[in-house]
Design an enzyme around this catalytic site. Structure first.
Site, short mmCIF file in Angstrom:
data_model
loop_
_atom_site.label_atom_id
_atom_site.label_comp_id
_atom_site.label_asym_id
_atom_site.label_seq_id
_atom_site.Cartn_x
_atom_site.Cartn_y
_atom_site.Cartn_z
N MET A 195 0.83 -1.20 0.00
CA MET A 195 0.00 0.00 0.00
C MET A 195 0.87 1.25 0.00
SD MET A 195 -3.55 -0.68 1.98
CE MET A 195 -2.95 -0.61 3.66
N GLY A 196 2.12 1.08 -0.43
CA GLY A 196 3.01 2.23 -0.55
C GLY A 196 3.62 2.65 0.77
N LEU A 213 6.75 2.99 1.26
CA LEU A 213 7.67 1.87 1.36
C LEU A 213 8.82 2.14 2.32
CD1 LEU A 213 7.89 0.78 -2.40
CD2 LEU A 213 6.23 0.09 -0.65
N HIS A 219 9.63 -3.54 3.23
CA HIS A 219 9.18 -3.82 1.86
C HIS A 219 10.37 -4.19 0.97
CE1 HIS A 219 5.81 -1.02 3.14
NE2 HIS A 219 5.14 -2.07 2.72
N GLY A 245 5.02 -10.24 4.22
CA GLY A 245 5.76 -10.23 5.47
C GLY A 245 4.99 -10.90 6.60
N LYS A 304 4.89 -9.90 9.59
CA LYS A 304 4.33 -8.94 10.56
C LYS A 304 2.81 -9.04 10.55
CE LYS A 304 3.95 -4.47 9.85
NZ LYS A 304 2.54 -4.17 10.25
#
Length: 282
Positions: free
Chosen positions: A30-31, A33, A37, A149, A151
């Site tokens: 979703m940007g 970054l 990322h 990821g 997370k």
């Protein structure tokens, strides 16, 4: 590096690459970054000839309109960062209409019950939104491999379930949590933390590490109560939930078993910023 904003254009370009036998890896984002990322992109570059990174703030996975409006949008900076990593990256930065065709709504999914645990209890409709956007992006990009990821461990588990249920021809690869030097799990939301909250946010991971150590000798209930006590005493951080769950089902553990793997999950508010993290316990 090329940036595409329309699905027809990137599909046409990828079809040409695939006809030459080139493999495609995909990192949906979703940007805003960060190095977390970048670690996903680097893993994708190791495994594939070309990597597509999507940058799209997906409206259907936000249950809080204010959170959606405040989510950082930094496309120019993001593309510069990706270009510094490799020129073998394609960026897909679509508009909302390009993805949703003027109908901004989620599909309804069943993820075998995974969607009702943890985040599902606190963020209504969130995983329908996640499933909708990831499935559509898979249909557009048609990658061989996709990288997520750990997370967002529950999201990773749900995407794996979706791929299996819908028999999508893509391999899902989970990658380790990338942390700042102070232990805070990297997140685009970290940029919005006020200085005093940024300073204390590493307390989250410190507490998770202590919980892991205690899990070796104490029950899940005892560890949970201890974590709740630590946050009850904290002046700035507010605990939303701490759950020790079975890795396969994501259901809270009642009694430990030697034959199962467990993970601790946590969600914390730092002022109005919601931070999540998790840690493997055994």
């Amino acid at each position: 590096m090329m940036v595409f904003t329309k699905k027809e254009e990137i599909q046409k370009y990828l079809t040409r690459l695939k006809s030459k036998g080139q493999s495609v890896g995909f990192v949906p984002t979703m940007g805003a970054l960060h190095q977390g990322h970048v670690s996903l992109v680097q893993k994708a570059l190791e495994d594939n000839d070309i990597v597509v990174v999507s940058i799209f703030v997906n409206p259907t996975q936000f249950d809080n309109r204010e959170d959606l409006d405040k989510y950082p949008r930094t496309l120019e900076r993001d593309t510069k960062l990706l270009n510094s990593v490799s020129t073998h990256i394609l960026v897909y930065a679509p508009t909302v209409n390009d993805i949703y065709d003027n109908r901004i709504e989620s599909e309804k999914f069943s993820f075998g019950g995974l969607e009702f645990e943890m985040e599902g209890k606190f963020r209504a409709g969130h995983f329908d939104g996640v499933g909708t956007i990831v499935k559509r992006l898979f249909e557009i990009v048609k990658p061989q491999n996709a990288y997520f990821g750990e997370k967002d461990f529950q999201q990773l588990a749900i995407i794996k379930a979706m791929v299996k249920i819908h028999r999508l021809p893509v391999r899902i690869i989970g990658c380790p949590i990338f942390r700042e030097l102070n232990g805070l799990a990297m997140s685009s939301r970290n940029e919005r933390l006020k200085p005093e909250y940024k300073k204390v946010a590493p307390f989250i991971y410190k507490t998770l590490k202590s919980a892991k150590k205690q899990f070796g000798t104490k029950s899940a209930k005892q560890v949970t109560e201890w974590v709740e006590e630590q946050f009850a005493k904290h002046e700035l951080l507010k605990l939303e939930y701490f759950i020790i769950a079975d890795v396969e089902t994501l259901k809270p553990v009642k009694r430990k078993s030697k034959n199962k793997l467990y993970r601790a999950f946590i969600a914390v508010y730092a002022d109005d910023i919601r931070l999540i993290d998790n840690i493997a316990l055994n």
